[in-house]
Scaffold this motif. Structure first.
Motif, PDB file in Angstrom:
ATOM      1  N   LEU A  87       0.486  -1.338   0.027  1.00  0.00           N
ATOM      2  CA  LEU A  87      -0.269  -0.008  -0.200  1.00  0.00           C
ATOM      3  C   LEU A  87       0.793   1.330  -0.359  1.00  0.00           C
ATOM      4  O   LEU A  87       0.497   2.379  -0.496  1.00  0.00           O
ATOM      5  N   PHE A  88       2.132   1.410   1.156  1.00  0.00           N
ATOM      6  CA  PHE A  88       2.694   2.440   1.174  1.00  0.00           C
ATOM      7  C   PHE A  88       3.445   3.079  -0.498  1.00  0.00           C
ATOM      8  O   PHE A  88       3.210   4.140  -0.909  1.00  0.00           O
ATOM      9  N   LEU A  89       3.728   2.074  -1.115  1.00  0.00           N
ATOM     10  CA  LEU A  89       4.903   1.741  -2.098  1.00  0.00           C
ATOM     11  C   LEU A  89       3.895   2.498  -3.959  1.00  0.00           C
ATOM     12  O   LEU A  89       4.024   3.008  -3.759  1.00  0.00           O
ATOM     13  N   ASP A  90       2.320   1.809  -3.635  1.00  0.00           N
ATOM     14  CA  ASP A  90       1.704   2.337  -4.454  1.00  0.00           C
ATOM     15  C   ASP A  90       1.484   3.397  -4.134  1.00  0.00           C
ATOM     16  O   ASP A  90       1.687   4.195  -5.067  1.00  0.00           O
ATOM     17  N   LYS A  91       1.018   4.240  -2.667  1.00  0.00           N
ATOM     18  CA  LYS A  91       0.622   5.621  -2.795  1.00  0.00           C
ATOM     19  C   LYS A  91       1.939   6.658  -3.352  1.00  0.00           C
ATOM     20  O   LYS A  91       1.214   7.625  -3.549  1.00  0.00           O
ATOM     21  N   LEU A  92       2.797   6.261  -2.769  1.00  0.00           N
ATOM     22  CA  LEU A  92       4.146   6.775  -3.678  1.00  0.00           C
ATOM     23  C   LEU A  92       4.835   6.693  -4.182  1.00  0.00           C
ATOM     24  O   LEU A  92       4.991   7.428  -5.377  1.00  0.00           O
ATOM     25  N   ALA A  93       4.018   6.177  -5.477  1.00  0.00           N
ATOM     26  CA  ALA A  93       4.557   5.774  -6.756  1.00  0.00           C
ATOM     27  C   ALA A  93       5.225   6.873  -7.590  1.00  0.00           C
ATOM     28  O   ALA A  93       3.996   7.913  -7.505  1.00  0.00           O
ATOM     29  N   GLY A  94       5.443   7.254  -8.313  1.00  0.00           N
ATOM     30  CA  GLY A  94       5.889   7.692  -9.523  1.00  0.00           C
ATOM     31  C   GLY A  94       6.904   9.341  -8.343  1.00  0.00           C
ATOM     32  O   GLY A  94       7.049  10.157  -8.941  1.00  0.00           O
ATOM     33  N   LEU A  95       6.908   9.536  -6.845  1.00  0.00           N
ATOM     34  CA  LEU A  95       6.317  10.798  -5.807  1.00  0.00           C
ATOM     35  C   LEU A  95       8.330  11.132  -6.297  1.00  0.00           C
ATOM     36  O   LEU A  95       9.114   9.793  -5.340  1.00  0.00           O
ATOM     37  N   THR A  96       9.053  12.346  -5.827  1.00  0.00           N
ATOM     38  CA  THR A  96      10.344  12.126  -4.905  1.00  0.00           C
ATOM     39  C   THR A  96       9.917  13.547  -4.803  1.00  0.00           C
ATOM     40  O   THR A  96      11.093  13.674  -3.371  1.00  0.00           O
ATOM     41  N   ASP A  97       9.253  14.786  -4.509  1.00  0.00           N
ATOM     42  CA  ASP A  97       9.037  15.748  -3.251  1.00  0.00           C
ATOM     43  C   ASP A  97       8.798  15.129  -1.877  1.00  0.00           C
ATOM     44  O   ASP A  97       7.811  14.333  -2.196  1.00  0.00           O
ATOM     45  N   PRO A  98       9.782  15.733  -1.456  1.00  0.00           N
ATOM     46  CA  PRO A  98      10.115  15.375  -0.170  1.00  0.00           C
ATOM     47  C   PRO A  98       8.503  15.694   0.613  1.00  0.00           C
ATOM     48  O   PRO A  98       8.583  14.953   1.375  1.00  0.00           O
ATOM     49  N   GLY A 208      15.436  12.530  -4.201  1.00  0.00           N
ATOM     50  CA  GLY A 208      15.218  12.564  -5.702  1.00  0.00           C
ATOM     51  C   GLY A 208      14.798  11.935  -6.864  1.00  0.00           C
ATOM     52  O   GLY A 208      15.154  11.858  -8.289  1.00  0.00           O
ATOM     53  N   GLN A 209      14.102   9.943  -6.432  1.00  0.00           N
ATOM     54  CA  GLN A 209      13.874   9.458  -7.174  1.00  0.00           C
ATOM     55  C   GLN A 209      12.672   9.042  -6.493  1.00  0.00           C
ATOM     56  O   GLN A 209      12.739   8.546  -5.041  1.00  0.00           O
ATOM     57  N   PRO A 210      12.061   7.865  -7.358  1.00  0.00           N
ATOM     58  CA  PRO A 210      10.592   7.476  -6.617  1.00  0.00           C
ATOM     59  C   PRO A 210      11.415   6.834  -5.830  1.00  0.00           C
ATOM     60  O   PRO A 210      12.340   5.584  -6.160  1.00  0.00           O
ATOM     61  N   LEU A 211      10.859   6.026  -5.121  1.00  0.00           N
ATOM     62  CA  LEU A 211      10.592   4.798  -4.505  1.00  0.00           C
ATOM     63  C   LEU A 211      10.171   3.790  -5.122  1.00  0.00           C
ATOM     64  O   LEU A 211       9.085   2.982  -5.694  1.00  0.00           O
ATOM     65  N   THR A 212      11.020   3.235  -5.382  1.00  0.00           N
ATOM     66  CA  THR A 212      10.973   1.306  -5.489  1.00  0.00           C
ATOM     67  C   THR A 212      11.832  -0.170  -4.069  1.00  0.00           C
ATOM     68  O   THR A 212      12.379   0.699  -3.642  1.00  0.00           O
ATOM     69  N   ARG A 213      10.469  -1.126  -4.909  1.00  0.00           N
ATOM     70  CA  ARG A 213      11.228  -2.416  -3.636  1.00  0.00           C
ATOM     71  C   ARG A 213      12.968  -2.186  -4.191  1.00  0.00           C
ATOM     72  O   ARG A 213      13.940  -2.845  -3.263  1.00  0.00           O
ATOM     73  N   GLU A 214      12.713  -2.221  -5.456  1.00  0.00           N
ATOM     74  CA  GLU A 214      14.609  -2.008  -5.842  1.00  0.00           C
ATOM     75  C   GLU A 214      15.649  -1.553  -5.054  1.00  0.00           C
ATOM     76  O   GLU A 214      16.414  -1.810  -4.548  1.00  0.00           O
ATOM     77  N   ASN A 215      14.891  -0.358  -4.755  1.00  0.00           N
ATOM     78  CA  ASN A 215      16.044   1.102  -4.821  1.00  0.00           C
ATOM     79  C   ASN A 215      15.693   0.507  -3.266  1.00  0.00           C
ATOM     80  O   ASN A 215      17.394   1.079  -2.075  1.00  0.00           O
ATOM     81  N   LEU A 216      15.471   0.952  -2.515  1.00  0.00           N
ATOM     82  CA  LEU A 216      14.763   0.255  -1.188  1.00  0.00           C
ATOM     83  C   LEU A 216      15.740  -0.987  -0.455  1.00  0.00           C
ATOM     84  O   LEU A 216      16.183  -0.823   0.407  1.00  0.00           O
TER      85      LEU A 216
END
Ligand code: XMP
Length: 320
Positions: A87-98, A208-216
């Motif tokens: 759910l958290f990843l879904d809601k944050l998809a594509g966002l970078t603004d802190p 500065g970049q959208p969150l993904t399971r990979e970068n996490l």
């Protein structure tokens, strides 16, 4: 220490007087503050307490399991563990603004928490690990004008929405006193001595970049290597907070015979007494070199490591 013993007894009496036979819900984050609140409340009111642990998926390596095994299995506290990482990843998809990220994480946290609280039948009280510096910093920022530097993640608004009263037994304490109280309550040293960790967790350490399971996952691994080396060097307790930040740049490197094009990461470590001001920790360069080598060798996706030498102010401790 007799003063902390007295404080503990006094707070237990206060909680009992405030709560009576009411039911209390406590949000467990895995951090020191909410853990100490939970242990204190459990000692004061036993099964009138239910803890809710909303797993955002933004925790450090192994921490979610540690929380559950400590509180449910060892302390026998009623604990709801909700894995809400999708759910958290879904809601944050594509966002970078802190600030947007923080707002969405806060709002999502409240939604999930409320749902889980309702599922266990609700409560009359909500327990929070608000500390004295939180009380001050939310009013003004180190004596400066009253502006919001960062919207801190908390369950603001929830008590009214669910018609719950607040229980905040740590409101008069600084972090070192919270740790002392935790020891007094029998929490293990590695829990009590744990570095502070922000509610939004690793999500605010990938600027500065959208969150993904990979970068996490990349960040979580780098962070674990860094902390492992800090513990091995016996430096953990001298440092207020240490963590890795995954930078939104890829740079060129050489790995064996081939070219790599991977992320850079920054290492941060600071000393502080309350998080309101901080100095960067003066590691010796051999140590930094060792950590950098291990991260680059062990963490696929990172090929460059830097060290952050900014103090607070003018920097903040976190990067977002
Ligand atoms: P900054 O980055 O503002 O952080 O210098 C000061 C301290 O607060 C922690 N921090 C947070 N803690 N929710 C929290 O519970 C948050 O949203 C949050 N943001 C920062 C930070 O880790 C440091 O200890």
């Amino acid at each position: 220490d007799w003063t902390m013993k007295a404080f503990k007894a006094q707070e237990i009496a206060k909680v009992r007087a405030q709560v009576g036979s009411g039911r209390v819900i406590c949000g467990l984050s895995g951090g020191v503050d909410s853990s100490v609140v939970a242990a204190l409340l459990h000692e004061a009111i036993g099964d009138q307490l239910t803890c809710v642990f909303v797993d955002t998926g933004f925790m450090r390596s192994g921490e979610a399991d540690q929380v559950v095994s400590l509180f449910r299995d060892r302390f026998n506290i009623k604990l709801v563990h909700k894995d809400a990482s999708d759910l958290f990843l879904d809601k944050l998809a594509g966002l970078t603004d802190p600030e947007k990220k923080r707002k969405i994480i806060g709002a999502t946290f409240i939604d999930v928490f409320e749902e889980e609280a309702k599922a266990v039948g609700g409560a009359d009280f909500l327990a929070q690990g608000t500390l004295y510096p939180d009380v001050i910093e939310s009013v003004s920022f180190t004596g400066g004008p009253s502006v919001t530097i960062k919207s801190h993640h908390n369950v603001g608004g929830l008590p009214e929405r669910m018609n719950m009263k607040l229980v905040e037994p740590l409101r008069e304490l600084f972090k070192d006193e919270v740790r002392e109280l935790g020891r007094e309550l029998g929490l293990p040293d590695d829990m009590v001595g744990r570095h502070p960790f922000p509610g939004p967790g690793l999500a605010i350490r990938i600027p500065g970049q959208p969150l993904t399971r990979e970068n996490l996952d990349i960040l979580r691994k780098a962070d674990a290597v860094y902390l492992d080396e800090i513990r091995k060097a016996g430096l953990y307790d001298q440092i207020w907070q240490a963590f890795a930040v995954l930078l939104p740049v890829r740079t060129v490197g050489v790995m064996g015979d081939s070219r790599s094009y991977d992320y850079a990461c920054a290492l941060r470590a600071v000393t502080s007494t309350d998080g309101m001001t901080a100095d960067f920790y003066p590691f010796d360069m051999a140590f930094i070199g060792r950590v950098a080598n291990r991260i680059i060798n062990e963490v696929k996706g990172i090929n460059r490591v830097t060290y952050d030498v900014t103090s607070k102010p003018p920097g903040t401790i976190e990067w977002e």
